[in-house]
Design a protein around this motif. Structure first.
Motif, short mmCIF file in Angstrom:
data_model
loop_
_atom_site.label_atom_id
_atom_site.label_comp_id
_atom_site.label_asym_id
_atom_site.label_seq_id
_atom_site.Cartn_x
_atom_site.Cartn_y
_atom_site.Cartn_z
N ARG A 78 0.80 -1.30 -0.06
CA ARG A 78 -0.08 -0.20 -0.07
C ARG A 78 0.96 1.35 -0.03
O ARG A 78 0.60 2.29 -0.97
CB ARG A 78 -0.89 0.09 1.22
N VAL A 79 1.85 1.40 0.82
CA VAL A 79 2.69 2.56 0.82
C VAL A 79 3.45 2.78 -0.33
O VAL A 79 3.57 3.70 -0.91
CB VAL A 79 3.46 2.53 2.24
N PRO A 80 4.32 1.48 -0.67
CA PRO A 80 5.03 1.52 -1.83
C PRO A 80 4.18 2.17 -3.15
O PRO A 80 4.52 3.02 -4.20
CB PRO A 80 5.70 0.28 -2.21
N VAL A 81 3.04 1.66 -3.33
CA VAL A 81 2.08 2.09 -4.48
C VAL A 81 1.89 3.36 -4.55
O VAL A 81 1.78 4.03 -5.39
CB VAL A 81 1.17 1.08 -4.60
N ALA A 82 1.33 3.95 -3.10
CA ALA A 82 0.93 5.28 -2.94
C ALA A 82 2.07 6.18 -3.24
O ALA A 82 1.89 7.01 -3.91
CB ALA A 82 0.39 5.53 -1.43
N GLU A 83 3.16 6.01 -2.89
CA GLU A 83 4.56 6.63 -3.36
C GLU A 83 4.55 6.76 -4.60
O GLU A 83 5.03 7.78 -5.24
CB GLU A 83 5.77 6.28 -2.35
N TYR A 84 4.47 5.62 -5.24
CA TYR A 84 4.60 5.26 -6.53
C TYR A 84 3.88 6.20 -7.54
O TYR A 84 4.29 6.93 -8.41
CB TYR A 84 4.62 3.81 -7.21
#
Length: 52
Positions: free
Chosen positions: A38-44
């Motif tokens: 969730r966090v890596p995808v949101a940052e991406y």
């Protein structure tokens, strides 16, 4: 769960297309990005938007 870097753009594409969601809303049958991503995808997605 180990985050596989190649899956981040895949999940981001699914979220952008509206097929999947980053956070569960409780809607029946919704597809949610696994918690570890969730966090890596949101940052991406944020980086993609900033670059546009």
């Amino acid at each position: 769960m180990m985050v596989k870097q190649y899956m981040i753009p895949v999940y981001a594409l699914l979220v952008k297309s509206g097929t999947w969601v980053i956070e569960p809303t409780g809607a029946a049958g919704e597809k949610v990005v696994p918690e570890a991503y969730r966090v890596p995808v949101a940052e991406y997605l944020a980086a993609q938007e900033a670059a546009a």
